[in-house]
Scaffold this active site. Sequence first.
Site, PDB file in Angstrom:
ATOM      1  N   ASN A 123       6.420   5.755  -0.566  1.00  0.00           N
ATOM      2  CA  ASN A 123       6.176   4.377  -1.000  1.00  0.00           C
ATOM      3  C   ASN A 123       7.406   3.503  -0.814  1.00  0.00           C
ATOM      4  OD1 ASN A 123       3.504   3.956  -1.734  1.00  0.00           O
ATOM      5  ND2 ASN A 123       3.773   4.752  -3.803  1.00  0.00           N
ATOM      6  N   HIS A 181       4.036  -0.083  -0.638  1.00  0.00           N
ATOM      7  CA  HIS A 181       2.899   0.375  -1.438  1.00  0.00           C
ATOM      8  C   HIS A 181       1.566   0.206  -0.714  1.00  0.00           C
ATOM      9  CE1 HIS A 181       4.981   1.354  -5.179  1.00  0.00           C
ATOM     10  NE2 HIS A 181       5.803   0.360  -4.889  1.00  0.00           N
ATOM     11  N   ASP A 223      -0.981   3.227  -0.272  1.00  0.00           N
ATOM     12  CA  ASP A 223      -2.391   3.270  -0.664  1.00  0.00           C
ATOM     13  C   ASP A 223      -3.259   3.785   0.485  1.00  0.00           C
ATOM     14  OD1 ASP A 223      -1.778   2.322  -3.159  1.00  0.00           O
ATOM     15  OD2 ASP A 223      -2.484   0.273  -2.796  1.00  0.00           O
ATOM     16  N   GLU A 264      -0.242  10.463  -7.028  1.00  0.00           N
ATOM     17  CA  GLU A 264      -0.384  11.191  -5.769  1.00  0.00           C
ATOM     18  C   GLU A 264      -0.894  12.610  -5.983  1.00  0.00           C
ATOM     19  OE1 GLU A 264       3.922  11.925  -7.084  1.00  0.00           O
ATOM     20  OE2 GLU A 264       2.373  10.375  -7.271  1.00  0.00           O
TER      21      GLU A 264
END
Length: 310
Positions: A187, A192, A196, A223
């Site tokens: 990330n 981010h 995703d 995660e």
Amino acid sequence: MERFAPYRHGRPKLLVVDDQSLNIRVLHQLFRDECDVHMATSGEQALNVCQELLPDLILLDVMMEGLDGYQVCQRLKEIPATRDIPVIFVTGKSDEDDEAKGFELGAVDYISKPFNPVVVRARVRTHLTLKLQNDYLHALAMLDGLTGIPNRRAFDEHLAVAWAQACRDGRPLSLLMIDVDHFKKYNDHYGHLQGDQCLQQVAQALASVLHRPYDLLARFGGEEFAGLLPDTDESGALQLAQRMQAAIAELELEHAASDVSDRLTLSIGLATMRPTPLGSADQHLSYADEQLYRAKHEGRNRICAHFYDE
């Protein structure tokens, strides 16, 4: 009779429970064109059929030899897999105290004999429609918004049912705890939004490995993912975990910030046991988590497994 709204699993399943064959025939005739009508002629049989069939609605006679309708309803409400199935009592008793007892046990309605077919149809239709709506809302609440796979709540519910079933059958139950290695670094490095997208790809790849309808993959949080494998021994679960790692390797997702590899990898903890009433599903889950911790501690990108005796 106006048709019921389509069910996601086909026609609604109606279970008629009565020890009088004439009553069963009448109700079967009344609903056979609109529902898949199943029958049981005793309380014991009704409990067995319910756990296998999981009907959408039960028409349950109160006065039966052996287990009566009240006892059957009480047992159904004690079983996680059947407690939300709506029950309509059908009985020749018209005392208000009897009706109150039925509602206290969790019944949704009460129909007195001799019954009016129009009234019975209307009430069955109402409760089947409510059941469909509740199923739809429940299904939405069980999905993870990002990945589209089941969420932690769904996993917990399925684990409770699978644990109880394994206790009854004496069959092995395997759990997987799955962690995307160094996902925080992913990330931080890629952002981010791409993180995703990565989780979405991982979820679909892991889910594609499961082929049995009663196996479950869920997003456990962040995660982490969890796998529920009923009737699966350690060897079978290990093979499936290896296929999961292979599925992620095939994605070839770049992970330049990882200390393990330049591609995305997984750490998996696996715990297998034959559940008994002396143990608990939470303890089993903690064993899988222990194995995941071990996999991460030993360098990640690996599977650690153990068979636990109760």
